[in-house]
Design a protein around this motif. Sequence first.
Motif, PDB file in Angstrom:
ATOM      1  N   TYR A 159      20.897  21.593 -10.464  1.00 48.00           N
ATOM      2  CA  TYR A 159      20.402  22.806  -9.801  1.00 48.00           C
ATOM      3  C   TYR A 159      20.648  24.077 -10.615  1.00 48.00           C
ATOM      4  O   TYR A 159      19.878  25.036 -10.513  1.00 48.00           O
ATOM      5  CB  TYR A 159      21.025  22.939  -8.407  1.00 48.00           C
ATOM      6  CG  TYR A 159      22.532  22.989  -8.384  1.00 48.00           C
ATOM      7  CD1 TYR A 159      23.199  24.207  -8.378  1.00 48.00           C
ATOM      8  CD2 TYR A 159      23.287  21.826  -8.352  1.00 48.00           C
ATOM      9  CE1 TYR A 159      24.574  24.259  -8.345  1.00 48.00           C
ATOM     10  CE2 TYR A 159      24.661  21.866  -8.325  1.00 48.00           C
ATOM     11  CZ  TYR A 159      25.307  23.084  -8.326  1.00 48.00           C
ATOM     12  OH  TYR A 159      26.681  23.130  -8.318  1.00 48.00           O
ATOM     13  N   VAL A 160      21.700  24.094 -11.429  1.00 48.26           N
ATOM     14  CA  VAL A 160      21.967  25.271 -12.268  1.00 48.26           C
ATOM     15  C   VAL A 160      20.857  25.443 -13.308  1.00 48.26           C
ATOM     16  O   VAL A 160      20.374  26.559 -13.558  1.00 48.26           O
ATOM     17  CB  VAL A 160      23.331  25.157 -12.963  1.00 48.26           C
ATOM     18  CG1 VAL A 160      23.522  26.316 -13.934  1.00 48.26           C
ATOM     19  CG2 VAL A 160      24.459  25.136 -11.938  1.00 48.26           C
ATOM     20  N   THR A 161      20.439  24.331 -13.904  1.00 53.64           N
ATOM     21  CA  THR A 161      19.362  24.371 -14.893  1.00 53.64           C
ATOM     22  C   THR A 161      18.068  24.897 -14.275  1.00 53.64           C
ATOM     23  O   THR A 161      17.360  25.713 -14.874  1.00 53.64           O
ATOM     24  CB  THR A 161      19.112  22.963 -15.467  1.00 53.64           C
ATOM     25  OG1 THR A 161      20.304  22.499 -16.100  1.00 53.64           O
ATOM     26  CG2 THR A 161      17.974  22.987 -16.486  1.00 53.64           C
ATOM     27  N   ILE A 162      17.769  24.431 -13.074  1.00 53.69           N
ATOM     28  CA  ILE A 162      16.562  24.870 -12.377  1.00 53.69           C
ATOM     29  C   ILE A 162      16.609  26.369 -12.111  1.00 53.69           C
ATOM     30  O   ILE A 162      15.633  27.089 -12.350  1.00 53.69           O
ATOM     31  CB  ILE A 162      16.393  24.105 -11.051  1.00 53.69           C
ATOM     32  CG1 ILE A 162      16.279  22.603 -11.307  1.00 53.69           C
ATOM     33  CG2 ILE A 162      15.168  24.614 -10.284  1.00 53.69           C
ATOM     34  CD1 ILE A 162      16.312  21.767 -10.051  1.00 53.69           C
ATOM     35  N   ALA A 163      17.745  26.853 -11.635  1.00 52.45           N
ATOM     36  CA  ALA A 163      17.887  28.270 -11.327  1.00 52.45           C
ATOM     37  C   ALA A 163      17.725  29.131 -12.582  1.00 52.45           C
ATOM     38  O   ALA A 163      17.077  30.184 -12.548  1.00 52.45           O
ATOM     39  CB  ALA A 163      19.253  28.539 -10.686  1.00 52.45           C
ATOM     40  N   VAL A 164      18.294  28.689 -13.690  1.00 58.32           N
ATOM     41  CA  VAL A 164      18.211  29.440 -14.944  1.00 58.32           C
ATOM     42  C   VAL A 164      16.762  29.526 -15.427  1.00 58.32           C
ATOM     43  O   VAL A 164      16.282  30.591 -15.833  1.00 58.32           O
ATOM     44  CB  VAL A 164      19.089  28.796 -16.031  1.00 58.32           C
ATOM     45  CG1 VAL A 164      18.801  29.420 -17.402  1.00 58.32           C
ATOM     46  CG2 VAL A 164      20.560  28.961 -15.688  1.00 58.32           C
ATOM     47  N   ILE A 165      16.042  28.409 -15.367  1.00 57.11           N
ATOM     48  CA  ILE A 165      14.638  28.399 -15.803  1.00 57.11           C
ATOM     49  C   ILE A 165      13.794  29.326 -14.934  1.00 57.11           C
ATOM     50  O   ILE A 165      12.985  30.115 -15.443  1.00 57.11           O
ATOM     51  CB  ILE A 165      14.066  26.965 -15.756  1.00 57.11           C
ATOM     52  CG1 ILE A 165      14.761  26.078 -16.801  1.00 57.11           C
ATOM     53  CG2 ILE A 165      12.555  26.980 -15.999  1.00 57.11           C
ATOM     54  CD1 ILE A 165      14.348  24.629 -16.743  1.00 57.11           C
ATOM     55  N   VAL A 200      13.670  16.943 -14.358  1.00 59.33           N
ATOM     56  CA  VAL A 200      13.934  18.170 -13.610  1.00 59.33           C
ATOM     57  C   VAL A 200      13.361  19.383 -14.333  1.00 59.33           C
ATOM     58  O   VAL A 200      12.736  20.259 -13.718  1.00 59.33           O
ATOM     59  CB  VAL A 200      15.456  18.351 -13.396  1.00 59.33           C
ATOM     60  CG1 VAL A 200      15.764  19.776 -12.954  1.00 59.33           C
ATOM     61  CG2 VAL A 200      15.966  17.358 -12.363  1.00 59.33           C
ATOM     62  N   ILE A 201      13.537  19.444 -15.647  1.00 55.27           N
ATOM     63  CA  ILE A 201      13.013  20.563 -16.440  1.00 55.27           C
ATOM     64  C   ILE A 201      11.489  20.595 -16.383  1.00 55.27           C
ATOM     65  O   ILE A 201      10.884  21.657 -16.187  1.00 55.27           O
ATOM     66  CB  ILE A 201      13.487  20.468 -17.905  1.00 55.27           C
ATOM     67  CG1 ILE A 201      15.002  20.705 -17.975  1.00 55.27           C
ATOM     68  CG2 ILE A 201      12.750  21.485 -18.775  1.00 55.27           C
ATOM     69  CD1 ILE A 201      15.576  20.541 -19.370  1.00 55.27           C
ATOM     70  N   ALA A 256       6.600  23.046 -14.153  1.00 51.48           N
ATOM     71  CA  ALA A 256       5.317  22.838 -13.477  1.00 51.48           C
ATOM     72  C   ALA A 256       5.179  23.753 -12.257  1.00 51.48           C
ATOM     73  O   ALA A 256       4.150  24.408 -12.080  1.00 51.48           O
ATOM     74  CB  ALA A 256       5.168  21.380 -13.064  1.00 51.48           C
ATOM     75  N   VAL A 257       6.227  23.804 -11.411  1.00 56.00           N
ATOM     76  CA  VAL A 257       6.145  24.626 -10.199  1.00 56.00           C
ATOM     77  C   VAL A 257       6.220  26.117 -10.534  1.00 56.00           C
ATOM     78  O   VAL A 257       5.957  26.962  -9.669  1.00 56.00           O
ATOM     79  CB  VAL A 257       7.267  24.264  -9.200  1.00 56.00           C
ATOM     80  CG1 VAL A 257       7.136  22.833  -8.744  1.00 56.00           C
ATOM     81  CG2 VAL A 257       8.638  24.544  -9.796  1.00 56.00           C
ATOM     82  N   THR A 258       6.557  26.424 -11.781  1.00 59.84           N
ATOM     83  CA  THR A 258       6.641  27.821 -12.208  1.00 59.84           C
ATOM     84  C   THR A 258       5.391  28.259 -12.958  1.00 59.84           C
ATOM     85  O   THR A 258       4.665  29.162 -12.533  1.00 59.84           O
ATOM     86  CB  THR A 258       7.865  28.047 -13.108  1.00 59.84           C
ATOM     87  OG1 THR A 258       9.057  27.704 -12.400  1.00 59.84           O
ATOM     88  CG2 THR A 258       7.951  29.504 -13.545  1.00 59.84           C
ATOM     89  N   VAL A 259       5.105  27.597 -14.066  1.00 56.94           N
ATOM     90  CA  VAL A 259       4.001  27.991 -14.943  1.00 56.94           C
ATOM     91  C   VAL A 259       2.642  27.659 -14.339  1.00 56.94           C
ATOM     92  O   VAL A 259       1.664  28.392 -14.542  1.00 56.94           O
ATOM     93  CB  VAL A 259       4.145  27.331 -16.327  1.00 56.94           C
ATOM     94  CG1 VAL A 259       2.996  27.728 -17.246  1.00 56.94           C
ATOM     95  CG2 VAL A 259       5.470  27.726 -16.961  1.00 56.94           C
ATOM     96  N   LEU A 260       2.560  26.558 -13.604  1.00 53.45           N
ATOM     97  CA  LEU A 260       1.272  26.144 -13.035  1.00 53.45           C
ATOM     98  C   LEU A 260       1.026  26.707 -11.645  1.00 53.45           C
ATOM     99  O   LEU A 260       0.059  26.337 -10.985  1.00 53.45           O
ATOM    100  CB  LEU A 260       1.211  24.612 -12.989  1.00 53.45           C
ATOM    101  CG  LEU A 260       1.349  23.893 -14.339  1.00 53.45           C
ATOM    102  CD1 LEU A 260       1.255  22.385 -14.141  1.00 53.45           C
ATOM    103  CD2 LEU A 260       0.288  24.379 -15.317  1.00 53.45           C
ATOM    104  N   ASN A 261       1.899  27.594 -11.209  1.00 55.83           N
ATOM    105  CA  ASN A 261       1.778  28.180  -9.879  1.00 55.83           C
ATOM    106  C   ASN A 261       1.123  29.559  -9.983  1.00 55.83           C
ATOM    107  O   ASN A 261       1.731  30.508 -10.485  1.00 55.83           O
ATOM    108  CB  ASN A 261       3.167  28.306  -9.243  1.00 55.83           C
ATOM    109  CG  ASN A 261       3.113  28.849  -7.831  1.00 55.83           C
ATOM    110  OD1 ASN A 261       2.037  29.108  -7.288  1.00 55.83           O
ATOM    111  ND2 ASN A 261       4.274  29.032  -7.237  1.00 55.83           N
ATOM    112  N   PRO A 262      -0.126  29.724  -9.544  1.00 50.85           N
ATOM    113  CA  PRO A 262      -0.816  31.015  -9.666  1.00 50.85           C
ATOM    114  C   PRO A 262      -0.130  32.146  -8.923  1.00 50.85           C
ATOM    115  O   PRO A 262      -0.230  33.308  -9.306  1.00 50.85           O
ATOM    116  CB  PRO A 262      -2.209  30.729  -9.088  1.00 50.85           C
ATOM    117  CG  PRO A 262      -2.013  29.542  -8.204  1.00 50.85           C
ATOM    118  CD  PRO A 262      -0.970  28.714  -8.877  1.00 50.85           C
TER     119      PRO A 262
END
Length: 218
Positions: free
Chosen positions: A55-61, A129-130, A135-141
């Motif tokens: 979860y820390v990696t996800i939050a940082v990204i 996870v990365i 995907a949920v970040t860059v591909l999310n309009p």
Amino acid sequence: MIEQVSSHQSNNNNTGGEMYHTAFLTGMGTSAGLIIAIGAQNAYLLTQSVRRNHYVTIAVICAIFDVLFISVGVAGVGTFLNGSPLLMKIAAWGGASFLFFYGLMSFRSAFRKNTMNLLEQTDDSLKKVIVTTLAVTVLNPHVYIDTIVLMGGISAQFESYNRLMFAIGACLSSVIWFYLLAVAGTKLQGIFRKPVTWKLLDGSVGTVMWLIGLSLII
């Protein structure tokens, strides 16, 4: 005469300080209202933090991309709009309309059953996870609309250093939120399984976004 000059300079400094604070707080409030809404990023981070799965990696990204997109929006779109009063007015009304709509969606969500199966255990690898987070970040309009377009447009009402303070406030709010969500998810599993928690969260988000929308056109 000297006292009058000193008094005038002091008033200017106080006014400038108030503007800096206003820009900073507006940035924090706008960013918070947009990112706190339940979306792909928050849902994924929350479910993985409850599972204590990278979860820390996800939050940082998520935080890094938010800071990047906000900076691009404020530096590019904000500067472009600042040169045109007409475009600034359009951006203000456009931003307010979007905030009103987004707030309405949050209020509607608050009256719906909005729960997630947080107890589904998975053993996702760090690589998976990365990739999923990207995907949920860059591909999310919605990410681009919220950060580059909307935040950039709203920042156009501020000039030079005030716009920088707006960006700092917005970025700080984003970083704080993702950090808190990651930490809270590991400790609030039982609470976030209850529908009432999401209702309160969505209702708060809707209120914040409507208030910010009003501030843009009043």
